[in-house]
Design a protein around this motif. Structure first.
Motif, short mmCIF file in Angstrom:
data_model
loop_
_atom_site.label_atom_id
_atom_site.label_comp_id
_atom_site.label_asym_id
_atom_site.label_seq_id
_atom_site.Cartn_x
_atom_site.Cartn_y
_atom_site.Cartn_z
N ARG A 145 0.92 -1.19 0.17
CA ARG A 145 -0.09 -0.10 0.11
C ARG A 145 0.87 1.44 0.05
O ARG A 145 0.50 2.35 -0.74
CB ARG A 145 -0.95 0.00 1.31
N LEU A 146 1.90 1.16 0.79
CA LEU A 146 2.87 2.27 1.03
C LEU A 146 3.59 2.59 -0.53
O LEU A 146 3.54 3.82 -0.90
CB LEU A 146 3.82 2.28 2.12
N LEU A 147 3.82 1.49 -1.08
CA LEU A 147 4.51 1.80 -2.39
C LEU A 147 3.80 2.19 -3.41
O LEU A 147 4.22 3.10 -4.46
CB LEU A 147 5.42 0.53 -2.97
N ARG A 148 2.32 1.78 -3.49
CA ARG A 148 1.27 2.45 -4.64
C ARG A 148 1.24 3.81 -4.10
O ARG A 148 1.21 4.73 -4.92
CB ARG A 148 0.18 1.45 -4.39
N GLN A 149 1.03 4.10 -2.84
CA GLN A 149 1.01 5.44 -2.33
C GLN A 149 1.91 6.38 -2.88
O GLN A 149 1.85 7.48 -3.34
CB GLN A 149 0.95 5.50 -0.89
#
Length: 384
Positions: free
Chosen positions: A20-24
């Motif tokens: 999720r953080l990488l997509r953010q």
């Protein structure tokens, strides 16, 4: 505000391993100079990384810190955790135009970094007050503290997001904020459904080998379902030194139809999973987050163009039924899972795969990225 805004992204996780953080970050990086703060080394999408040593816990664990939690001295507990104290030191004298706090426990650090005027976006990955309430010590000591943090800080945030509608409603009902929905979807993949096997139905599951997800029930159900079914597992060991994963492997010993694989990077998962027929996940509702989960893996299965088999987990059921993606068991027991699997045949699986292929353009990160872009645009424009 500077023409190239300084944006701080905080997460007390290893961001390189946090899908999720990488997509953010893949969205945030287009809006300014990105500083990340968290465990592990610098992740992709970050211009500068402030590394918190991984051995420093993000919740109080020393005797004085635990005593503060036990006595409900929550104001004094905010920077009692070693990781948060270190984060405050790393951020001293720095200024930002926007701060993004991932999960509630990061909010004290986010507002320390934000000062009096910088907007804070809270990305709430799940229902924070019950993150680990299945563990007695967490329920007794930490849950009241997290509620305090949410009550104190969430009304002061300029934007909030969370993963699904029912959790958003809980935040609205409890803390008076109205989070927007950013699902745990992954980017649209240029894949087609694989040819469905005629002899055996190839089931697959990917994710963390975490106690509570009842993967032992999944293994028992596949064994009980008989020779028509195989199960491949792509599991990341939990923070228990791999103990639960070893228990699962021991349980599956003697069944050649169950195969364990090394974990796969999030970006590579859909292509790896595409060779299978049905993505499976039966998680019992052991707490609020389990009951309301809408996890990464569901969207990984969709982008892999797999039929889907889940239990009666309401948010997943809504998606599966809306798009006719697969089957839902009546409950979470071995017998109920086997009964649902026995409704499958190659023709039904092929029909589900075609429905998944059609739905993939809607159930992808590109839709959720638009939510993030609007938040970033609005908050940065307001702060000019």
């Amino acid at each position: 505000m500077r023409s190239n805004p300084n944006i701080l992204v905080i997460s007390f996780s290893d961001i390189r391993r946090d899908a999720r953080l990488l997509r953010q970050l893949s969205v945030v990086k287009d809006f300014g100079h990105v500083t990340t703060l968290g465990y592990g080394t610098q992740p992709e999408g970050s211009d500068e990384h402030l590394q918190v040593p991984s051995e420093l816990p993000s919740l109080p664990q020393t005797v004085p810190g635990v005593l503060k939690l036990a006595l409900h001295l929550h104001g004094a507990s905010e920077f009692a955790a070693p990781a948060l104290r270190r984060a405050r030191e790393l951020l001293r004298d720095r200024q930002f135009d926007l701060v993004i706090s991932n999960d509630a426990r990061a909010l004290p650090v986010a507002f320390y970094a934000a000062g009096d005027s910088t907007p804070v976006w809270a990305d709430l990955h799940e229902w924070a007050p019950e993150e680990r309430t299945h563990i007695a010590s967490w329920r007794i000591l930490v849950a009241p503290y997290i509620r305090y943090i949410c009550k104190k800080y969430l009304p002061r945030t300029s934007a909030q997001t969370t993963v699904a509608g029912r959790i958003a409603h809980l935040y609205q009902e409890t803390f008076g904020v109205q989070p927007q929905i950013m699902r745990n979807s992954c980017p649209l993949q240029d894949l087609e459904p694989s040819k469905t096997a005629r002899e055996q139905i190839r089931l697959v599951h990917s994710g963390g080998a975490v106690p509570g997800r009842a993967l032992e029930t999944t293994i028992k159900a596949v064994v009980a379902a008989g020779e028509r079914f195989t199960l491949d597992l792509y599991l990341v060991p939990a923070n228990d030194g791999g103990k639960y994963l070893r228990e699962l492997k021991s349980l599956a010993e003697g069944s050649p139809r169950i195969v364990f694989h090394d974990p796969v990077k999030p970006a590579e998962l859909p292509k790896t999973l595409n060779q299978y027929d049905v993505g499976v996940f039966w998680i019992p509702p052991f707490n609020t987050n389990a009951r309301l989960t809408l996890p990464n893996k569901l969207f990984d299965f969709v982008q892999a163009r797999l039929a889907i088999a889940v239990g009666p987990t309401v948010e997943m059921v809504d998606v599966v039924k809306k798009y006719n993606l697969g089957i839902v068991s009546k409950g979470f027991s071995v017998e109920e899972i086997v009964a649902s699997l026995n409704t499958l045949n190659p023709e039904r699986i092929e029909n589900y795969k075609q429905a998944v292929d059609y739905a993939a353009t809607d159930l992808c990160f590109e839709k959720d990225a638009a939510v993030a872009r609007k938040i970033l645009t609005d908050l940065l424009d307001k702060n000019r």
